[in-house]
Design an enzyme around this catalytic site. Structure first.
Site, PDB file in Angstrom:
ATOM      1  N   ASP A 213     -39.520  -9.790 -31.088  1.00 32.59           N
ATOM      2  CA  ASP A 213     -40.579  -9.009 -30.265  1.00 32.59           C
ATOM      3  C   ASP A 213     -42.026  -9.496 -30.399  1.00 32.59           C
ATOM      4  OD1 ASP A 213     -40.780  -6.814 -28.345  1.00 32.59           O
ATOM      5  OD2 ASP A 213     -42.173  -5.918 -30.041  1.00 32.59           O
ATOM      6  N   GLU A 264     -31.847 -21.061 -45.320  1.00 34.12           N
ATOM      7  CA  GLU A 264     -31.082 -20.782 -46.716  1.00 34.12           C
ATOM      8  C   GLU A 264     -29.621 -20.334 -46.466  1.00 34.12           C
ATOM      9  OE1 GLU A 264     -33.380 -17.468 -48.153  1.00 34.12           O
ATOM     10  OE2 GLU A 264     -35.183 -18.558 -48.365  1.00 34.12           O
TER      11      GLU A 264
END
Length: 550
Positions: A213, A264
């Site tokens: 957002d 990751e």
């Protein structure tokens, strides 16, 4: 001329992503507010529609001052939507059907009920607690003037003054949105580390990505200079390149950091930016190879139903996004804009965020609006890249214009004293069953925003087996799009159809959309999909068609 996004096989490059606004999708508890179990119950319907992923607007713990975009706890589910166990069940159910899940994150601001902000209110000026937010001393001898002249996206000033613990008038804090949504200070390492933890929390649960957002708003210009937006500017920006709180260069380092966290984890996981910027070239900066994976193509959403304008924005988008190795994205509706079944037939200016209501000028003709919406969608799904669908558009839902004043809940309505209607009209709970309580949205007939009687005719059950329905059109388009790999295709413009026509080739299809008033002659070919009735070998106004080679 041939244009295409840079090659790649990641799912997000070609995905059709369905936006769920949870409070308005399906309610299983009977309280009139949709919930996560409601999503789980309708996963088969979403699989039948043919979408690849679901993006859920915020469902985290929140006082709901801005319908969940004011987050008090980023790592839990608000009780009105269910529990973390409900989320896990929904996620597993979606994955079992080959559907990915994208979670909405709100990093520009928190709720004023967030523990950090409550600690900041109790702490002293200059403290570690206040340094997590944008606290500033006021101007003037007594500090009674806000630190600058910025206006809230929702109307009114972007600063509120607090009362200190000793009862005296104190510092001011910045809130680009509602006063209940204080902005974080993203220069603070504590804020950066907190959000790394939030990302890992949801990634560890197995989510496939995040919609971010206000991705263009986290960093503010040094010195917080005064700024007055042009009259009738869109509330979230998108029209100007130099705004001290939109699109500052420092935001890009934040997204590089988030990208490193995403990498990751095994698998293709996506970050999508909500960045209202002026044109595809600037928007494409958010999706360079070490930043986000997608950015909403708001310049496309805001393009009028005019062939020349559509050709220009499509050409610019494929060039700009492809130039940085990212897919173009295409979107026509979401929870912040007038639904395109109404917007495309408006006859007066309507800035983003203003909404439409009973006293608005240029209100749409619903017949023209739906016809254009179906044609615009038929055009959009044929474009290379990734496409977004907002819940209910597959039913052809229009904007709800005649909401009573007392039912409205958007902060925009209140902060502008009713001058702007805001976004409630596109957020009304969607209809599932024409003759059920709340049209099948809630078993008890409750609905947090009132549904109009006309929704009975748009309900999913009345469209399910109707080959002329909008639902049937969406299913057809999405099935053909997947079968012909249009998302991974190449666009080749076609000439010779006149100034009011958009025509191109992709995936062995000829796509023709008529934005004018006169019918145009179609080339030969087998009709694969059509947004409306054809007239022999001609394409009527506000109609689009997909033709396969004979």
């Amino acid at each position: 001329m041939t244009e295409s996004p840079r090659s790649g096989t990641e799912w997000w490059r070609t995905a059709v992503i369905y936006q769920i606004y949870p409070r308005s999708f399906a309610d299983t508890s009977g309280d009139g507010i949709g919930d996560l179990r409601g999503v789980t119950e309708h996963l088969d319907d979403l699989a039948a529609l043919g979408v690849d992923a679901l993006w859920l607007s915020p469902f985290q713990t929140s006082p709901q001052k801005d319908a969940g975009y004011d987050v008090a706890d980023y790592c839990d589910v608000d009780p009105i939507f269910g529990t973390l166990a409900d989320f896990d069940e929904m996620l597993a159910g979606a994955h079992a059907r080959g559907i990915r899940i994208i979670v909405d994150l709100v990093p520009n601001h928190s709720s004023d009920q967030h523990a950090w902000f409550q600690q900041a209110l109790a702490a002293a000026p200059g403290s570690r607690e206040r340094a997590r937010y944008m606290f500033r001393d006021g101007r003037g001898d007594d500090g009674s003037v806000p630190p600058n002249n910025w206006e809230s996206v929702f109307g009114g000033p972007a600063w509120s003054r607090i009362t200190e613990a000793d009862g005296t008038a104190g510092q001011w804090y910045l809130h680009l949105f509602d006063a209940s949504q204080p902005d974080f200070d993203w220069s603070n390492p504590e804020v950066q580390e907190m959000f790394r933890g939030v990302l890992r929390f949801w990634l560890d649960r197995g989510v496939d990505g995040f919609r971010v957002d206000v991705a263009h708003g986290l960093v503010k210009a040094d010195g917080l200079p005064d700024y007055t937006p042009p009259e009738d500017a869109a509330s979230m920006g998108g029209e100007e390149a130099d705004v001290p709180y939109w699109g500052q260069p420092g935001v890009h380092e934040i997204w590089r950091d988030w990208r490193r966290v995403m990498e990751e984890y095994d698998g293709d996981r996506a970050l999508c930016a909500e960045a209202w910027m002026p044109g595809p070239d600037i928007t494409a900066l958010w999706v360079r190879s070490d930043e986000m994976h997608q950015a909403f193509n708001f310049p496309y959403l805001e393009t009028a139903w005019r062939a020349a304008d559509l050709r220009e924005v499509i050409t610019d988008s494929l060039r700009a996004f492809g130039g940085v190795g990212a897919p173009a994205t295409w979107v026509l509706s979401n929870h912040d804009v007038v639904r395109h079944a109404s917007r495309l037939a408006l006859t007066a200016e309507n800035p983003q965020g203003a909404g439409i209501g009973p006293k608005s000028k240029g209100k749409p003709d619903p017949v023209v609006g739906l016809r254009r919406a179906r044609a615009a969608t038929t055009l959009m799904f044929a474009l290379p890249g990734s496409a977004y669908v907002y819940q209910g558009e597959e039913l052809g839902l229009p904007e709800v214009i005649d909401l009573p004043d007392e039912a409205r809940q958007d902060p925009t309505w209140f902060r502008t004293g009713g001058e702007r209607y805001g976004r409630d009209g596109c957020r009304v709970p969607i209809p599932w069953v024409s003759d059920a309580p709340a049209y099948g949205f809630s078993p008890e007939g409750a609905s947090w925003l009132p549904q109009p009687a006309e929704f009975a005719g748009f309900a999913r059950d009345v469209q399910e087996d109707d080959p002329d329905s909008t639902l049937w059109l969406y299913r057809t388009l999405l099935a053909e799009r997947r079968e012909r790999a249009l998302g991974a295709g190449e666009l080749e413009w076609l000439d010779g159809f006149g100034d009011d026509v958009v025509a191109f080739r992709n995936g062995g299809l000829t796509v023709v959309a008529n934005t004018g008033t006169d019918a145009v002659t179609l080339p030969s070919g087998v009709v694969v999909a059509q947004s409306g009735p054809l007239a022999g070998d001609t394409l009527p106004a506000d109609t689009a068609v997909w033709l396969a080679d004979a």
